[in-house]
Design an enzyme around this catalytic site. Sequence first.
Site, short mmCIF file in Angstrom:
data_model
loop_
_atom_site.label_atom_id
_atom_site.label_comp_id
_atom_site.label_asym_id
_atom_site.label_seq_id
_atom_site.Cartn_x
_atom_site.Cartn_y
_atom_site.Cartn_z
N SER A 133 -23.31 35.92 43.38
CA SER A 133 -23.22 34.51 43.73
C SER A 133 -23.70 34.30 45.17
CB SER A 133 -21.78 34.02 43.51
OG SER A 133 -21.72 32.62 43.41
N ASP A 215 -37.60 20.98 49.05
CA ASP A 215 -37.38 21.72 47.80
C ASP A 215 -35.97 22.30 47.69
OD1 ASP A 215 -40.07 21.31 46.91
OD2 ASP A 215 -40.71 22.92 48.25
N ASP A 238 -23.12 31.20 31.94
CA ASP A 238 -22.68 30.89 33.30
C ASP A 238 -22.65 29.37 33.48
OD1 ASP A 238 -22.36 30.55 36.06
OD2 ASP A 238 -23.58 32.30 36.56
N HIS A 266 -19.96 33.49 34.82
CA HIS A 266 -20.25 33.75 36.23
C HIS A 266 -19.64 35.08 36.69
CE1 HIS A 266 -21.97 32.29 39.92
NE2 HIS A 266 -20.85 32.51 40.58
#
EC number: 3.1.-.-
Length: 285
Positions: A133, A215, A238, A266
């Site tokens: 993560s 972006d 996830d 996750h």
Amino acid sequence: MFSEFTLGMPCRGSREPPSPGACHHLLSGSTSVNSARVAVNGVHLHYQRTGEGEHAILLLPGMLGSGETDFGPQIKNLNKKLFTVVAWDPRGYGHSRPPDRDFPVDFFERDAKDAIDLMKTLKFKQVSLLGWSDGGITALIAAAKYPSYIRKMVIWGANAYVTDEDEMIYQGIRDVSKWSERTRKPLETLYGYDYFAKTCEKWVDGIKQFKLLPDGNICRHLLPLVQCPTLIVHGEKDPLVPRFHADFIHKHVRESRLHLMPEGKHNLHLRFANEFNKLVEDFLQ
């Protein structure tokens, strides 16, 4: 959503942390887990260390995470003869406090520098990275900025930029009182409710900063600079990091492999720990 929000969820049987500087035995047999704090870049960083192998691995936790909460099955079960495993608490997380955690726009770069400087302070000549993560983002930045120091890298649940969809997901986890008790309790125990709740809100504000950049950039500009062999693992269930993030990283990191886990969420490295650990060991060898 909240029952699946498992950043920071410990494995079953995880224990209370040792006092800084202590050496304690979490594992049956001869291999201990040493716990200590060391001065790095003006703060004292806490880490756990186990194993005796020549191949050093650094475990990088997710948001609000620590070695003890995020990587129990890896600290316990990764091959101790092949690897020396270090799990760190980034500044402001876990037992790397004080200081309190803050989120300037360069907090991932700061964590990457802290992580590499920690391993150099511990006298490792080279290291492989396992990043989950937020820790996966930190690992990508570290691999791009310190290419000669990184042997290999495994990341999962990471993203290189922030989209409108991501921002909605982050907003959904802002209020920790809405998390499931199973997910909330370990972090409440580690931090106390007020610090935990306040830091989660600060994290949401911190990660949303990137949405204001071109972006939604976090580290997408650095991906072509990664030189080490890279394994990207993605759980297809996830709820926090959509599949397109894994595809994007895979496309832009040379020598990368993408491994999909159909039932993975996750916290795939905790829920499917044996499968994940074998995948990692095979890749690192």
